[in-house]
Design an enzyme around this catalytic site. Structure first.
Site, PDB file in Angstrom:
ATOM      1  N   ALA A  66       9.351  35.887  41.383  1.00  0.00           N
ATOM      2  CA  ALA A  66       8.560  36.067  39.927  1.00  0.00           C
ATOM      3  C   ALA A  66       9.247  37.108  39.282  1.00  0.00           C
ATOM      4  O   ALA A  66      10.017  38.042  39.998  1.00  0.00           O
ATOM      5  CB  ALA A  66       6.896  36.629  40.447  1.00  0.00           C
ATOM      6  N   GLY A 112       8.238  34.257  44.948  1.00  0.00           N
ATOM      7  CA  GLY A 112       7.952  33.259  44.312  1.00  0.00           C
ATOM      8  C   GLY A 112       8.937  31.916  44.242  1.00  0.00           C
ATOM      9  O   GLY A 112       8.549  30.603  44.084  1.00  0.00           O
ATOM     10  N   GLU A 115       8.124  30.565  47.526  1.00  0.00           N
ATOM     11  CA  GLU A 115       6.540  30.143  47.386  1.00  0.00           C
ATOM     12  C   GLU A 115       6.685  28.613  46.567  1.00  0.00           C
ATOM     13  O   GLU A 115       6.020  27.857  47.072  1.00  0.00           O
ATOM     14  CB  GLU A 115       5.550  31.119  46.772  1.00  0.00           C
ATOM     15  CG  GLU A 115       5.294  32.357  47.692  1.00  0.00           C
ATOM     16  CD  GLU A 115       4.645  33.324  46.943  1.00  0.00           C
ATOM     17  OE1 GLU A 115       5.146  33.856  46.067  1.00  0.00           O
ATOM     18  OE2 GLU A 115       3.686  33.830  47.534  1.00  0.00           O
TER      19      GLU A 115
HETATM   20  N1  COA Z   1      12.628  39.361  38.604  1.00  0.00           N
HETATM   21  C1  COA Z   1      13.521  39.812  37.445  1.00  0.00           C
HETATM   22  N2  COA Z   1      14.693  39.883  37.325  1.00  0.00           N
HETATM   23  C2  COA Z   1      15.310  39.516  38.380  1.00  0.00           C
HETATM   24  C3  COA Z   1      14.779  39.011  39.641  1.00  0.00           C
HETATM   25  C4  COA Z   1      13.389  39.080  39.650  1.00  0.00           C
HETATM   26  N3  COA Z   1      12.808  38.388  40.615  1.00  0.00           N
HETATM   27  N4  COA Z   1      15.764  38.861  40.511  1.00  0.00           N
HETATM   28  C5  COA Z   1      16.908  39.233  39.948  1.00  0.00           C
HETATM   29  N5  COA Z   1      16.743  39.268  38.444  1.00  0.00           N
HETATM   30  C6  COA Z   1      17.608  39.896  37.677  1.00  0.00           C
HETATM   31  C7  COA Z   1      18.254  41.159  38.032  1.00  0.00           C
HETATM   32  O1  COA Z   1      17.412  42.071  37.314  1.00  0.00           O
HETATM   33  C8  COA Z   1      19.491  41.129  37.048  1.00  0.00           C
HETATM   34  O2  COA Z   1      19.450  41.163  35.669  1.00  0.00           O
HETATM   35  P1  COA Z   1      20.461  42.133  34.935  1.00  0.00           P
HETATM   36  O3  COA Z   1      21.761  41.617  34.869  1.00  0.00           O
HETATM   37  O4  COA Z   1      19.768  41.972  33.500  1.00  0.00           O
HETATM   38  O5  COA Z   1      20.116  43.568  35.373  1.00  0.00           O
HETATM   39  C9  COA Z   1      19.901  39.626  37.370  1.00  0.00           C
HETATM   40  O6  COA Z   1      19.076  38.855  37.795  1.00  0.00           O
HETATM   41  C10 COA Z   1      21.054  39.404  38.516  1.00  0.00           C
HETATM   42  O7  COA Z   1      20.426  40.114  39.795  1.00  0.00           O
HETATM   43  P2  COA Z   1      21.418  41.060  40.575  1.00  0.00           P
HETATM   44  O8  COA Z   1      20.146  41.985  41.259  1.00  0.00           O
HETATM   45  O9  COA Z   1      22.170  41.877  39.787  1.00  0.00           O
HETATM   46  O10 COA Z   1      22.070  40.339  41.645  1.00  0.00           O
HETATM   47  P3  COA Z   1      22.410  40.649  42.987  1.00  0.00           P
HETATM   48  O11 COA Z   1      23.459  39.340  43.812  1.00  0.00           O
HETATM   49  O12 COA Z   1      22.977  41.868  42.957  1.00  0.00           O
HETATM   50  O13 COA Z   1      21.105  40.379  44.067  1.00  0.00           O
HETATM   51  C11 COA Z   1      19.143  39.809  44.830  1.00  0.00           C
HETATM   52  C12 COA Z   1      20.640  39.176  44.154  1.00  0.00           C
HETATM   53  C13 COA Z   1      18.287  38.317  44.783  1.00  0.00           C
HETATM   54  C14 COA Z   1      19.351  40.322  46.217  1.00  0.00           C
HETATM   55  C15 COA Z   1      18.519  40.513  43.800  1.00  0.00           C
HETATM   56  O14 COA Z   1      18.430  40.129  42.471  1.00  0.00           O
HETATM   57  C16 COA Z   1      16.902  40.758  43.995  1.00  0.00           C
HETATM   58  O15 COA Z   1      16.562  41.579  45.348  1.00  0.00           O
HETATM   59  N6  COA Z   1      16.008  40.320  43.291  1.00  0.00           N
HETATM   60  C17 COA Z   1      14.415  40.534  43.476  1.00  0.00           C
HETATM   61  C18 COA Z   1      14.249  39.504  44.721  1.00  0.00           C
HETATM   62  C19 COA Z   1      12.748  39.838  44.870  1.00  0.00           C
HETATM   63  O16 COA Z   1      12.289  41.026  45.174  1.00  0.00           O
HETATM   64  N7  COA Z   1      11.887  38.846  44.534  1.00  0.00           N
HETATM   65  C20 COA Z   1      10.343  38.982  44.618  1.00  0.00           C
HETATM   66  C21 COA Z   1       9.570  39.130  43.297  1.00  0.00           C
HETATM   67  S1  COA Z   1       8.050  39.449  43.655  1.00  0.00           S
END
Ligand code: COA
Length: 260
Positions: A66, A112, A115
């Site tokens: 999400a 999500g 999910e």
């Molecule tokens: N919600 C909003 N934005 C998200 C997102 C999420 N769930 N997951 C990734 N993004 C965005 C990041 O903020 C980033 O945006 P920016 O470039 O404007 O800063 C972009 O997507 C790329 O993500 P980034 O974190 O830089 O990539 P990465 O390869 O370093 O890491 C993940 C990948 C998946 C490990 C990391 O993005 C992450 O942990 N995301 C959240 C996962 C999460 O907790 N999901 C459950 C939500 S309830």
């Protein structure tokens, strides 16, 4: 409806819905959830669509969860509303469609995202896929059905561990857990999904929709799945697909199901 966050295409009886926010790793914001609801509803209503495939655009993610930026300042009531609306519009909605939905998990499927994949009828993953429910690392629990569907798919103990550790499992572990049905290369992912979908399109769409309903009945509290199956089995005898399927077998020809 014009879509800003998703792409749709249709070929050979298969509608493919691609979540298209690669710069945000296809995170599910409100607008995307609304568009997905509309796209799934339209595809399910389209008689030519026999199977729906859902995937993510870009090389990294199916859906990374999400959209955290949208709910970071929510209070309790807003949080509950987010989960309730999301489950109704997308997750429960997809699970209960009569058109089969395959998740082509092409990278991160987190929160999500996992999910959504779990709400689909089954999942195929690319070998770079990583899956998890990281909500407890954000001070949350899964809110789009993850606490219910993950134990159904992988068993209670594994679900407990995945949710408590907030960690990620790779595609092969997901395969060994039964969370995904197949693992292939990233390049071959859609081809494999389309090939499985092709086998489905040959069968009665009416019978398949009824089978989905009967299988789902097992997981609905207070519903006797065996009773649902008995009634639905009986109803099948009243369909044109049944007449065509049995006639084709007896006439030693391939069935051409009218889907009625
Ligand atoms: N919600 C909003 N934005 C998200 C997102 C999420 N769930 N997951 C990734 N993004 C965005 C990041 O903020 C980033 O945006 P920016 O470039 O404007 O800063 C972009 O997507 C790329 O993500 P980034 O974190 O830089 O990539 P990465 O390869 O370093 O890491 C993940 C990948 C998946 C490990 C990391 O993005 C992450 O942990 N995301 C959240 C996962 C999460 O907790 N999901 C459950 C939500 S309830």
């Amino acid at each position: 409806m014009n879509y800003e966050n998703i792409l749709t295409s249709f070929q050979n009886g298969i509608t493919t819905i691609t979540i298209n926010r690669p710069n945000k790793l296809n995170a599910l914001n409100k607008a995307t959830i609304n568009e997905l609801h509309d796209a799934f509803k339209s595809a399910d209503a389209d008689k030519n669509t026999k199977v729906i495939i859902v995937t993510g655009s870009g090389e990294k993610a199916f859906v990374a969860g999400a959209d955290i930026s949208e709910f970071a300042d929510f209070n309790e009531a807003e949080g509950e509303e987010l989960a309730r609306k999301g489950q109704a519009l997308l997750f429960d909605f997809v699970e209960n469609l009569s058109t089969p939905v395959i998740a082509a998990v092409n990278g991160f499927a987190l929160g999500g995202g996992l999910e959504l994949a779990m709400a689909c009828h089954f999942r195929v993953a690319s070998d770079n896929a990583k899956m998890g429910l990281p909500e407890t690392s954000l001070g949350l629990i899964p809110g789009y059905g993850g606490t219910q569907r993950l134990p159904q798919l992988v068993g209670k103990g594994r679900a407990m561990e995945i949710i408590m550790t907030a960690g990620m499992i790779d595609a092969n572990k997901a395969l060994s857990f039964g969370l995904v049905n197949h693992v292939t290369t990233r390049e071959d992912l859609l081809t494999l999904c389309e090939s499985i979908a092709g086998k489905i399109t040959r069968n009665s769409s009416v019978a398949i929709g009824t089978a989905i309903k009967a299988i789902n009945a097992h997981y609905k509290a207070g519903v006797n799945g065996f009773e649902v199956e008995i009634e639905a089995f009986g109803d099948s005898f009243g369909t044109e697909d049944f007449v065509e399927g049995t006639s084709a077998f007896l006439e030693k020809r391939r069935a051409e199901f009218p889907g009625e």
